[in-house]
Design a protein around this motif. Structure first.
Motif, PDB file in Angstrom:
ATOM      1  N   LEU A 102       5.591  -0.985  -2.456  1.00 18.09           N
ATOM      2  CA  LEU A 102       5.464  -2.428  -2.333  1.00 18.09           C
ATOM      3  C   LEU A 102       4.020  -2.910  -2.279  1.00 18.09           C
ATOM      4  O   LEU A 102       3.771  -4.113  -2.234  1.00 18.09           O
ATOM      5  CB  LEU A 102       6.228  -2.915  -1.100  1.00 18.09           C
ATOM      6  N   VAL A 103       3.077  -1.980  -2.276  1.00 21.68           N
ATOM      7  CA  VAL A 103       1.663  -2.347  -2.351  1.00 21.68           C
ATOM      8  C   VAL A 103       1.041  -1.577  -3.510  1.00 21.68           C
ATOM      9  O   VAL A 103       1.420  -0.437  -3.777  1.00 21.68           O
ATOM     10  CB  VAL A 103       0.905  -2.027  -1.041  1.00 21.68           C
ATOM     11  N   PRO A 104       0.089  -2.185  -4.212  1.00 22.71           N
ATOM     12  CA  PRO A 104      -0.575  -1.449  -5.298  1.00 22.71           C
ATOM     13  C   PRO A 104      -1.478  -0.358  -4.740  1.00 22.71           C
ATOM     14  O   PRO A 104      -2.096  -0.519  -3.682  1.00 22.71           O
ATOM     15  CB  PRO A 104      -1.389  -2.544  -6.003  1.00 22.71           C
ATOM     16  N   HIS A 105      -1.510   0.764  -5.442  1.00 18.09           N
ATOM     17  CA  HIS A 105      -2.404   1.870  -5.086  1.00 18.09           C
ATOM     18  C   HIS A 105      -2.209   2.321  -3.635  1.00 18.09           C
ATOM     19  O   HIS A 105      -3.168   2.421  -2.854  1.00 18.09           O
ATOM     20  CB  HIS A 105      -3.870   1.480  -5.312  1.00 18.09           C
ATOM     21  N   ALA A 106      -0.968   2.564  -3.262  1.00 19.71           N
ATOM     22  CA  ALA A 106      -0.681   3.052  -1.912  1.00 19.71           C
ATOM     23  C   ALA A 106      -1.417   4.372  -1.667  1.00 19.71           C
ATOM     24  O   ALA A 106      -1.588   5.189  -2.580  1.00 19.71           O
ATOM     25  CB  ALA A 106       0.817   3.256  -1.738  1.00 19.71           C
ATOM     26  N   ALA A 107      -1.853   4.587  -0.430  1.00 17.64           N
ATOM     27  CA  ALA A 107      -2.587   5.807  -0.092  1.00 17.64           C
ATOM     28  C   ALA A 107      -1.691   7.026  -0.252  1.00 17.64           C
ATOM     29  O   ALA A 107      -0.465   6.951  -0.110  1.00 17.64           O
ATOM     30  CB  ALA A 107      -3.100   5.707   1.343  1.00 17.64           C
ATOM     31  N   ALA A 108      -2.310   8.177  -0.521  1.00 21.34           N
ATOM     32  CA  ALA A 108      -1.561   9.408  -0.764  1.00 21.34           C
ATOM     33  C   ALA A 108      -0.700   9.784   0.429  1.00 21.34           C
ATOM     34  O   ALA A 108       0.434  10.259   0.266  1.00 21.34           O
ATOM     35  CB  ALA A 108      -2.518  10.540  -1.124  1.00 21.34           C
ATOM     36  N   ASP A 109      -1.207   9.582   1.661  1.00 23.18           N
ATOM     37  CA  ASP A 109      -0.409   9.965   2.830  1.00 23.18           C
ATOM     38  C   ASP A 109       0.796   9.045   3.005  1.00 23.18           C
ATOM     39  O   ASP A 109       1.856   9.469   3.469  1.00 23.18           O
ATOM     40  CB  ASP A 109      -1.265  10.015   4.104  1.00 23.18           C
ATOM     41  N   VAL A 110       0.651   7.780   2.606  1.00 23.80           N
ATOM     42  CA  VAL A 110       1.783   6.855   2.641  1.00 23.80           C
ATOM     43  C   VAL A 110       2.846   7.304   1.647  1.00 23.80           C
ATOM     44  O   VAL A 110       4.046   7.371   1.962  1.00 23.80           O
ATOM     45  CB  VAL A 110       1.315   5.418   2.333  1.00 23.80           C
ATOM     46  N   MET A 111       2.420   7.616   0.422  1.00 21.69           N
ATOM     47  CA  MET A 111       3.367   8.071  -0.595  1.00 21.69           C
ATOM     48  C   MET A 111       4.047   9.363  -0.165  1.00 21.69           C
ATOM     49  O   MET A 111       5.254   9.534  -0.344  1.00 21.69           O
ATOM     50  CB  MET A 111       2.646   8.260  -1.933  1.00 21.69           C
TER      51      MET A 111
END
Length: 323
Positions: free
Chosen positions: A94-103
């Protein structure tokens, strides 16, 4: 109603939770704020897959009560028990370019749902751009590659306007478009039953003639039933006779070229250039901001034809699996 999208993890040890979407309204609200939505994750697409024997789960991933991502899962059952599941171009963040740890938290939560074997095999074509960081993330989350190439396509930014989009076309593509416009072609777009039946008959005949299994007519009928106002048949007419046609589906401020047919007169009249260009402009007139060219391989002629529209190309990760 819009929902707050997640920005950054608040605690390294907090696990992502998963719930089912409440209803279509909530799902569509989320779709409306996605930076790059995919047709295969839209509500109507999922409902249409039921016609092919799939059940549908729509999952929302949250951390500290805030939404991170959403994912539509197709489930195959035998005697009422889930034996396999398929995710196509999801989860979507839901956000552009989500951080790797979030993904990674989202994919770990997805993996946990299939960790005990009660849900069968999960086959996943991730909604992640191809790259070593994303590939490492998938392995960390417990997935294994299947050796099946990922989806590749390009998106036209319709917000740029007609003049800028036309200027961005490859020179040969733009020249062929000019030839088509001087040749007397007329563009027609319709949601009528007549146009739909004409297009479905051409699509079925094309599959039979070329001996391939593409998108089934049954699925296309089901999709039209679920999104009747967003299912468009676009045609190029020469002397009042269709020489080429395509189905374009609208969803979440976007549209995607889905199925096409080109008759014997299409090549000479450059109807392919005419039809694709005018379909994109028509979708801009329908309020769309993005036009997805519907996938391609750069190794074939039709793929290079689409590439010459010079949209923003994207390539997603290869397919993965887990048990």
């Amino acid at each position: 109603m819009h929902h707050a999208a997640f920005v950054a993890p608040r605690g390294a040890h907090t696990a992502c939770t998963v719930r089912h979407a409440a209803d279509r309204g909530e799902w569509d609200d989320f779709q409306a704020i996605l930076p790059a939505p995919h047709l295969t994750q839209s509500w109507g697409y999922g409902e249409a897959k039921r016609a092919e024997g799939w059940d549908v789960d729509r999952l929302v991933f949250e951390l500290d009560g805030q939404a991170l991502a959403l994912c539509q899962v197709l489930i195959k059952r035998v005697l009422g028990l889930p034996v396999a599941a398929r995710i196509n171009r999801g989860p979507q963040f839901l956000v552009p370019h989500a951080a790797a740890d979030v993904m990674c938290e989202v994919y770990k939560a997805l993996r946990r749902r299939w960790s005990l074997g009660r849900r069968g095999l999960l086959l996943l074509a991730p909604g992640l751009e191809d790259g070593d960081v994303q590939r490492s993330l998938m392995r960390r989350a417990g997935f294994r590659p299947r050796g099946v190439a990922g989806w590749c396509s390009a998106v036209l930014d319709l917000r740029l306007g007609e003049a800028a989009l036309r200027a961005g076309l490859a020179a040969n593509w733009r020249n062929h478009l000019k030839v088509s416009e001087r040749g007397g072609l007329v563009f027609d777009m319709s949601t009528s039953e007549e146009a739909r039946e004409w297009m479905l008959a051409r699509h079925a005949g094309h599959m039979e003639e070329k001996g391939f299994s593409g998108t089934s007519v049954g699925f296309l009928r089901a999709l039209q039933r679920h999104v009747p106002d967003d299912f468009f048949v676009c045609r190029a007419l020469l002397d009042d006779q269709p020489v080429a046609g395509m189905i374009v589906v609208r969803f979440a401020r976007s549209a995607e070229y889905f199925v096409g047919w080109y008759g014997p007169e299409a090549r000479r009249s450059k109807a392919g250039n005419f039809l694709l260009w005018n379909a994109a402009q028509a979708m801009r007139g329908q309020g769309c901001e993005r036009f997805d060219l519907g996938g391609y391989s750069s190794s074939d002629g039709y793929g290079r034809f689409k590439q010459d529209m010079r949209g923003s190309e994207y390539r997603l990760l290869e397919e993965w699996q887990c048990f």
